[in-house]
Design an enzyme around this catalytic site. Structure first.
Site, mmCIF file in Angstrom:
data_model
loop_
_atom_site.group_PDB
_atom_site.id
_atom_site.type_symbol
_atom_site.label_atom_id
_atom_site.label_comp_id
_atom_site.label_asym_id
_atom_site.label_seq_id
_atom_site.Cartn_x
_atom_site.Cartn_y
_atom_site.Cartn_z
ATOM 1 N N ASP A 97 38.758 32.432 45.375
ATOM 2 C CA ASP A 97 38.989 33.636 46.166
ATOM 3 C C ASP A 97 37.622 34.204 46.527
ATOM 4 O O ASP A 97 36.812 34.485 45.636
ATOM 5 C CB ASP A 97 39.770 34.638 45.301
ATOM 6 C CG ASP A 97 40.677 35.536 46.106
ATOM 7 O OD1 ASP A 97 40.198 36.075 47.111
ATOM 8 O OD2 ASP A 97 41.846 35.694 45.717
ATOM 9 N N ASP A 324 50.173 40.871 45.415
ATOM 10 C CA ASP A 324 50.203 42.231 45.969
ATOM 11 C C ASP A 324 51.613 42.687 46.342
ATOM 12 O O ASP A 324 51.799 43.837 46.733
ATOM 13 C CB ASP A 324 49.357 42.292 47.255
ATOM 14 C CG ASP A 324 47.871 42.097 46.995
ATOM 15 O OD1 ASP A 324 47.401 42.517 45.924
ATOM 16 O OD2 ASP A 324 47.195 41.529 47.873
HETATM 17 O O1 TEU Z 1 44.672 42.790 49.549
HETATM 18 C C1 TEU Z 1 44.528 43.261 50.838
HETATM 19 C C2 TEU Z 1 45.397 44.266 51.272
HETATM 20 O O2 TEU Z 1 45.025 45.019 52.115
HETATM 21 C C3 TEU Z 1 46.726 44.344 50.718
HETATM 22 O O3 TEU Z 1 46.686 45.373 49.828
HETATM 23 C C4 TEU Z 1 47.631 44.596 51.866
HETATM 24 O O4 TEU Z 1 47.150 45.613 52.661
HETATM 25 C C5 TEU Z 1 48.972 45.012 51.462
HETATM 26 O O5 TEU Z 1 49.427 44.232 50.413
HETATM 27 C C6 TEU Z 1 49.878 44.912 52.659
HETATM 28 O O6 TEU Z 1 51.131 45.410 52.357
HETATM 29 C C7 TEU Z 1 43.570 42.159 49.038
HETATM 30 C C8 TEU Z 1 43.880 41.650 47.673
HETATM 31 O O7 TEU Z 1 44.881 40.688 47.761
HETATM 32 C C9 TEU Z 1 44.246 42.817 46.804
HETATM 33 O O8 TEU Z 1 44.669 42.418 45.536
HETATM 34 C C10 TEU Z 1 43.035 43.713 46.708
HETATM 35 O O9 TEU Z 1 43.345 44.858 45.991
HETATM 36 C C11 TEU Z 1 42.515 44.098 48.089
HETATM 37 O O10 TEU Z 1 42.444 43.008 48.979
HETATM 38 C C12 TEU Z 1 41.111 44.644 47.984
HETATM 39 O O11 TEU Z 1 40.217 43.607 47.722
#
Ligand code: TEU
Length: 533
Positions: A97, A324
């Site tokens: 990642d 997420d």
């Molecule tokens: O997530 C990106 C992100 O913007 C998500 O939170 C997205 O907006 C949301 O799920 C949409 O419904 C990434 C990573 O996957 C997350 O774990 C991190 O917290 C975030 O970036 C910050 O790095």
């Protein structure tokens, strides 16, 4: 040209939750190494690890303090090298990642940058003077709530953070930032990693003039702050494609490496991230199934829309769950989680599986005093919590489900006595055996990997489609309800052989293509190749 991801499935691991090897209740690299046989037996071709780098863990690793160091929680570089070597020895690829949009505020670059306006690293982050009223420079909101600007008393400016205030955004318009970050990619590529999933890639470049975002007419109180405004100027800027082309050039200097972009945008915007041939990401993650209504006609329409939008030089992909979003079994229930597995593994394009979905982990309640997710802590909606999708993998009937010898960092499921790899492996009708069988079938059947996609029918209950090569035609019939259904397939599926069914003993279609489909069943048929189209 090596395009292994046209044939293989990707498996996402959230390292904190896969396997603990040192008894601290948190997963680690050595734990992942020990569990490689599970992954190989499942039948995927690649592993993607959520961040494992040095981090204060305010956002659980998505806040990186050193891009080239392993966080001690997960092990050390020796553990990593060993994991990489054994992953390759198992015939699997390893993806990391890459989190280029922001660093941790504990990264050396930010510490320097915050020292003074004259510091050589000042312009590595996004610093702005206050608005004339002394407030933030514009109306941009943090994805995790509140203004995206944090006031720095010492130097009298604000800095921008699209996520937590401890995750300052890097300034990707600065060529020195670009070149330092691309060097980090080379460091891991030189070690032999097979590619990257790039975090929030559509965020990298912001409007050069930092104009206010326009209000979102659909916003109302109770919805997240981030939705107050449309993200017109804070993300998805035209210049981002130049940055991605630079990343792609770095990747392409190494044979067979894969670049995936994490992008939450509507389809027509998403597919622009394929870029010109050879310049975009290989796979802009297609997240439509993460939130789509579980309804055949709706799904049929979105699959068609996506199929049409993917450019000729692009390759599709599908994601069902991630760290997420609510897990698929929590959204559609236990029976339909199996149908969802069949959908994911038979659509055209690279599937990404999320660890734990293969054992059907569903809804897990997180007690208020065990909430870790920093976003959940800032949201007005108390049901929102990403921890629910990040609970530990369940391996056996042993204490703590074989995940750890200690109380895990997040709770296990209440049904862990039966919902674990060991128990489900003994039950042929389990979701685990279904995943294994479908991944096996995908390996056997060229049409399921690279065949064309075409909708056959979609009504209130059933979604059916075919996948075809010149030599082979495979039909997939999914009953997305808890009611029996009947459909009529085209002649080329009249009397077709049943290759596989979720439930045992599915009937063949009759000679004229009539087929009964039991509630929650999914049937894979071998149609007559070549004829009819
Ligand atoms: O997530 C990106 C992100 O913007 C998500 O939170 C997205 O907006 C949301 O799920 C949409 O419904 C990434 C990573 O996957 C997350 O774990 C991190 O917290 C975030 O970036 C910050 O790095």
């Amino acid at each position: 040209m090596t395009r292994w991801w046209h044939d293989e499935a990707i498996y996402q691991i959230y390292p904190r939750s896969f396997q603990d090897s040192d008894g601290d209740g948190v997963g680690d690299l050595e734990g992942i190494r020990r569990r490689l046989p599970h992954i190989a037996e499942l039948g995927v071709g690649a592993i993607w690890l959520s961040p494992i780098f040095l981090s204060p863990m305010r956002d659980y690793g998505y806040d990186i303090a050193d891009y080239r160091a392993i966080d001690p929680l997960f092990g050390d570089m020796e553990d990593f090298d060993r994991l990489l070597e054994e992953t390759h020895a198992q015939g699997l690829k390893l993806l990391l990642d890459f989190v280029p949009n922001h660093t941790s505020d504990e990264h050396e670059w930010f510490k320097e940058s915050a020292k003074s306006r004259e510091n050589p690293r000042r312009d590595w982050y996004i610093w702005k003077d206050p608005a004339p009223d002394g407030g933030p420079p514009n109306n941009w909101q943090s994805n995790f709530g509140g203004s995206a600007w944090e006031w720095d008393e010492a130097t009298g400016q604000y800095y921008y953070h699209a996520f937590l205030k401890s995750q300052p955004d890097l300034n990707w318009r600065n060529p020195a930032v670009r070149s330092a970050m691309l060097d980090h990619l080379r460091f891991w590529l030189d070690k032999g990693v097979d590619g990257f999933r790039v975090d929030v890639i559509w965020h990298l470049i912001k409007d050069a003039q930092f104009r206010d975002n326009p209000p979102n007419p659909d916003w109302h109180p109770g919805r997240p702050d981030i939705d107050r405004y449309l993200q017109t100027h804070s993300a998805d800027q035209p210049e981002v494609h130049g940055v991605i082309a630079e990343m792609r050039a770095v990747i392409d200097a190494y044979p067979g490496r894969l670049l995936i972009g994490e992008i939450y945008l509507p389809i027509e915007r998403l597919v622009t991230y394929y870029g010109e041939a050879g310049e975009g990401v290989h796979l802009p993650f297609n997240f439509q199934l993460l939130s789509a209504a579980w309804e055949p006609q709706h799904l049929a329409a979105l699959i068609d829309e996506y199929e049409e939008a993917v450019p000729g030089h692009g390759w599709p992909n599908w994601v069902l769950s991630n760290h997420d979003q609510p897990r698929i079994a929590a959204r559609v229930g236990e029976a339909q989680a199996k149908v969802a597995a069949m959908l994911l593994l038979t659509l055209r394009g690279t599937p990404t599986l999320y660890y734990g979905d293969e054992i059907g982990i569903g809804q897990v309640e997180i007690p208020a005093d065990r909430i870790h997710d920093p976003w959940a802590k800032q949201e007005p909606d108390t049901s929102f919590n990403r921890d629910k999708a990040r609970t530990p993998m369940q391996w056996s009937e042993a204490e703590h489900a074989g995940f750890s010898t200690q109380e895990p960092w997040l709770p296990l499921t209440d049904d862990r006595a039966g919902r674990n790899v060991a128990a489900l492996a003994r039950d042929n009708s389990s979701i685990l055996c279904l995943y294994r069988a479908l991944l096996g079938l995908r390996r056997q059947e060229e049409a399921l990997r690279t065949g064309s996609y075409r909708l056959l029918c979609a009504d209130e209950s059933v979604l059916a489609y075919e996948r075809c090569t010149a030599e082979s035609r495979i039909g997939v019939v999914l009953n997305m309800t808890d009611r029996p259904a009947e459909i009529v397939l085209p002649d080329r599926f009249g009397g077709a052989e049943v290759l596989f069914g979720i439930l045992p003993g599915a009937d063949r279609p009759s000679g004229d293509g009539r087929l009964s489909v039991r509630p929650g069943d999914g049937i894979i048929l071998r149609g007559k190749a070549g004829e009819g189209s």
